[in-house]
Design an enzyme around this catalytic site. Structure first.
Site, PDB file in Angstrom:
ATOM      1  N   ASN A   1       1.042  -1.296   0.058  1.00 28.59           N
ATOM      2  CA  ASN A   1      -0.079  -0.100   0.124  1.00 28.59           C
ATOM      3  C   ASN A   1       0.898   1.279   0.081  1.00 28.59           C
ATOM      4  O   ASN A   1       0.838   1.939   1.099  1.00 28.59           O
ATOM      5  CB  ASN A   1      -1.072   0.092   1.186  1.00 28.59           C
TER       6      ASN A   1
ATOM      7  N   ARG B   1      -1.187   4.902   1.286  1.00 25.51           N
ATOM      8  CA  ARG B   1      -2.138   5.106   0.240  1.00 25.51           C
ATOM      9  C   ARG B   1      -3.559   5.276   0.525  1.00 25.51           C
ATOM     10  O   ARG B   1      -4.251   6.048   0.309  1.00 25.51           O
ATOM     11  CB  ARG B   1      -2.251   4.161  -0.843  1.00 25.51           C
ATOM     12  N   CYS B   2      -3.815   4.405   1.639  1.00 25.01           N
ATOM     13  CA  CYS B   2      -5.067   4.634   2.060  1.00 25.01           C
ATOM     14  C   CYS B   2      -5.348   5.730   2.983  1.00 25.01           C
ATOM     15  O   CYS B   2      -6.382   6.118   3.078  1.00 25.01           O
ATOM     16  CB  CYS B   2      -5.331   3.295   3.383  1.00 25.01           C
ATOM     17  N   MET B   3      -4.413   6.381   3.626  1.00 26.08           N
ATOM     18  CA  MET B   3      -4.362   7.782   4.379  1.00 26.08           C
ATOM     19  C   MET B   3      -4.442   8.722   3.625  1.00 26.08           C
ATOM     20  O   MET B   3      -4.211   9.820   4.105  1.00 26.08           O
ATOM     21  CB  MET B   3      -3.317   7.802   5.557  1.00 26.08           C
TER      22      MET B   3
ATOM     23  N   GLY C   1      -2.411   1.637   4.798  1.00 24.30           N
ATOM     24  CA  GLY C   1      -0.951   2.231   4.777  1.00 24.30           C
ATOM     25  C   GLY C   1      -1.159   3.528   4.361  1.00 24.30           C
ATOM     26  O   GLY C   1      -2.254   4.333   4.047  1.00 24.30           O
TER      27      GLY C   1
END
Length: 401
Positions: A345, A390-392, A388
């Site tokens: 991620n 990218r998710c945030m 991770g």
């Protein structure tokens, strides 16, 4: 503002700093609130602050959802009522008297407190007026303890919306627990200067769900959408009709179906773009994916064609040879352990430069061997929410490549 790829130099991004909503997580409601563990808030905030500082050091403008939404309500106080009502409509408060009391309780707060309360969650015993009703007071001991559930996944802003070109598509959350998250983005998109220049990408309601973790823009012509645990065929078909045929935002959609498992609920938990010609993939899915292409067909409909090889699709779309890097050195044990820690991620700051958790030592070393610069930070508490870098992050502006 413009986003034409997942790797163009990042210019502007929207994030959420973890807040007290994480302290409302209890073992009893972890599964319902989509968490496997309870993060330590103080440390999670420290880790998130480091994440933000690295981006700022790279010249990225970082915007916080709480600040943006508070500014909207302060500049346009007439929106407070509709914003609260929209949340209450998704709260499942059945009793009209209870709902009215909660509404007035929230309306008495200032703009910042409204935003913070709606994210943190509203416990039943916080609404003092309701405690005068003894029957309600007794019931709160045994039932779900919130009138408005906390939004612990709020710091995974990626899922709440995605920018394709100069258009912004608000996410359609699959799980009821996360549906209220997108209300913040809808109001900010329509009423805040930070989103000025972005048009609505889809004007009709998207069926549940389409979440940003399943959307990867590899070029201005091609977007990948993951068919996963949280993104559905119905939602993909709705979006495809709009962005391929009606608005012609892209020329093709590569749909990648992955196993619908909690361990990799979105495509970007197993696959991300890290450079012009390099992608990072968790090897545990390489023989378990199904790929097909969506393109505009005759008479204003979308046509589908199955493909045997994702790599061939990517090379044809990008018109270059590509290298798929398998995380964990393609070792099934190492790769599985590090994938659970979101090794795949990654968030591209620019082509060949990515933000990663420092815990995934084997994958990070492997990336560097492949010529990818890794910007590492601690994520031991943040990762407990199963997400991770990218998710945030929700990029709303990148340089064109």
């Amino acid at each position: 503002m413009l986003v034409t790829s997942d790797i163009g130099k990042l210019k502007k991004v929207v994030v959420h700093r973890p807040g007290e909503e994480l302290e409302y997580l209890t073992p009893k409601y972890l599964e319902e609130l989509l968490f496997d563990e309870i993060p330590w808030l103080e440390r999670a905030r420290e880790e998130h602050d480091k994440f933000v500082q690295i981006m700022r050091n790279e010249g990225v403008e970082v915007l916080y959802i709480t600040d943006l939404m508070t500014e909207v309500l302060e500049k346009k106080p007439e929106l407070r009522e509709s914003f609260i009502i929209d949340h209450l409509d998704l709260s499942h408060i059945a009793n009209p008297t209870t709902r009215e009391t909660v509404f007035h309780y929230l309306m008495e707060k200032d703009s910042k407190a409204i935003v913070e309360t709606l994210i943190r969650g509203l416990k039943k015993d916080y609404v003092q007026t309701l405690k005068k009703n003894k029957s309600l007071g007794d019931l709160t001991k045994y039932n779900f303890p919130f009138y408005l559930a906390p939004l612990p996944s709020m710091y995974f802003t990626r899922d709440q919306g995605v920018t394709i070109g100069s258009h912004f598509i608000v996410g359609s959350m699959f799980n009821d627990t996360r549906k209220r998250e997108t209300l913040f983005i809808k109001y900010i998109l329509e009423h805040h200067e930070a989103f000025k220049g972005l048009e609505k990408g889809v004007d009709i309601e998207i069926p549940p769900g389409l979440e940003g973790g399943d959307v990867i823009l590899i070029s201005e012509n091609t977007v990948i959408i993951g068919l996963s645990e949280r993104t559905t065929v119905q939602a993909i078909e709705t979006v495809a009709q709009t962005i391929l045929v009606d608005k012609k935002l892209v020329k093709e959609i590569i749909v990648v179906q992955i196993p619908p498992k909690r361990a990799y609920m979105h495509l970007d938990t197993v696959f991300t773009m890290v450079d012009y010609d390099k992608f990072l993939m968790y090897p545990g899915i390489k023989d378990r994916i199904f790929t097909y292409i969506l393109t505009p067909g005759k008479n204003g409909v979308v046509q589908a064609k199955s493909e045997k090889s994702l790599k061939n699709c990517l090379e044809r779309s990008l018109n270059r040879k590509i290298n798929i890097i398998y995380s964990g050195e393609d070792d099934p044990i190492i790769a599985a352990r590090e994938q659970w820690g979101d090794s795949t991620n990654t968030l591209a700051i620019s082509p060949g430069k990515v933000l990663v958790y420092n815990r995934n030592t084997v994958t990070n070393k492997q990336l560097r061997k492949e010529g990818i610069e890794t910007l590492e930070f601690e994520g031991s508490e943040l990762v407990r929410g199963r997400g991770g870098p990218r998710c945030m992050s929700m990029p709303i502006s990148r340089e064109k490549i």
